[in-house]
Design an enzyme around this catalytic site. Structure first.
Site, PDB file in Angstrom:
ATOM      1  N   CYS A  86      15.969  24.228 -16.690  1.00  0.00           N
ATOM      2  CA  CYS A  86      14.926  23.910 -15.718  1.00  0.00           C
ATOM      3  C   CYS A  86      14.685  25.103 -14.786  1.00  0.00           C
ATOM      4  CB  CYS A  86      15.287  22.632 -14.961  1.00  0.00           C
ATOM      5  SG  CYS A  86      13.879  21.842 -14.135  1.00  0.00           S
ATOM      6  N   HIS A 203      17.023  18.558 -19.268  1.00  0.00           N
ATOM      7  CA  HIS A 203      18.378  18.634 -18.717  1.00  0.00           C
ATOM      8  C   HIS A 203      19.409  18.006 -19.653  1.00  0.00           C
ATOM      9  CE1 HIS A 203      17.503  19.875 -14.493  1.00  0.00           C
ATOM     10  NE2 HIS A 203      16.321  19.355 -14.766  1.00  0.00           N
ATOM     11  N   GLU A 205      22.604  18.199 -19.364  1.00  0.00           N
ATOM     12  CA  GLU A 205      23.743  17.737 -18.562  1.00  0.00           C
ATOM     13  C   GLU A 205      23.522  16.332 -18.002  1.00  0.00           C
ATOM     14  OE1 GLU A 205      21.065  19.484 -15.379  1.00  0.00           O
ATOM     15  OE2 GLU A 205      21.438  19.730 -17.524  1.00  0.00           O
TER      16      GLU A 205
END
Length: 229
Positions: A86, A203, A205
């Protein structure tokens, strides 16, 4: 795996990425403040999401000139994998580690939702946990995720197989309806010429633990761990 997460003023996904790395590797990653001018020996560098310097000027523009980024460039040149997520993707383009730019979303609105990605290649340290053609689900949260590059650069990325992910439908169709921000050719992530630097807007994660609602991001971190063993 000796991993480091670069932290800028305004980073807000640094702890999320650190948690994913710790869960996969069993080791606590180093949290490196952006003012550091050198880095210890590392197996992986992550430039996380957030709003470095409040996105002042352009997203990632100021962070790209932080002292630590000189060290990141040196390690990237040595072959150390670098993952930009990002805002981290924006920083990597501003720093010249990846081509192109991330522009304002075509809809001129911040977009925060789960999307589907078509995995374009499974032949990088980041994507070996997936197979080419696989469809995965990951969250996005950005206002400037509209990937743009000139025609020559785009042709080079396509010709060299350097598009890592594209936005797609749940069935895997790469089409305008599935593109959340107007990115050229539905591009959601690209790699450098050596396949050692990956920038992506979604993302991984944030979907790396069942408690988060899914684990489609976890194979990326597992693949990175496997690449150093």
């Amino acid at each position: 795996m000796k991993a480091a997460v670069i932290v800028f003023p305004g980073s807000n996904c640094d702890r999320d990425v650190a948690l994913a790395l710790r869960q996969v590797s069993g080791r606590e990653p180093l949290m490196i403040w952006h003012r550091e001018a050198s880095l210890p020996p590392l197996d992986l560098i992550v430039v996380p999401g957030g709003f470095s310097y409040g996105d002042y000027l352009r997203c990632g523009a100021i962070a790209a000139h932080s002292p630590v980024m000189r060290a990141v460039k040196e390690r990237a040149a040595e072959g150390v994998p670098v993952l930009g997520i990002c805002n981290g993707f924006q920083v990597l383009t501003e720093a010249g580690l990846l081509p192109g730019a991330l522009l304002r979303n075509a809809g001129l609105r911040f977009v925060c939702k789960d999307i589907f990605l078509h995995v374009e290649t499974g032949d990088t340290p980041f994507t070996r946990g997936y197979r080419a053609g696989q469809v995965i689900r990951l969250p996005i949260a950005h206002n400037e995720g509209n990937y743009f590059a000139d025609a020559e650069t785009l042709a080079r990325l396509e010709g060299e197989g350097r598009v890592a992910f594209r936005y797609c439908s749940a069935e895997g169709a790469v089409d305008e309806a599935s593109n959340p921000n107007g990115s050229l050719a539905g591009i959601a992530g690209i790699i450098d010429a050596r396949g050692r630097v990956l920038g992506m807007m979604p993302h991984p994660e944030r979907l790396a633990d069942p408690q988060l609602g899914g684990t489609d991001g976890r194979p990326m971190f597992e693949a990175l761990l496997a690449s150093v063993h």
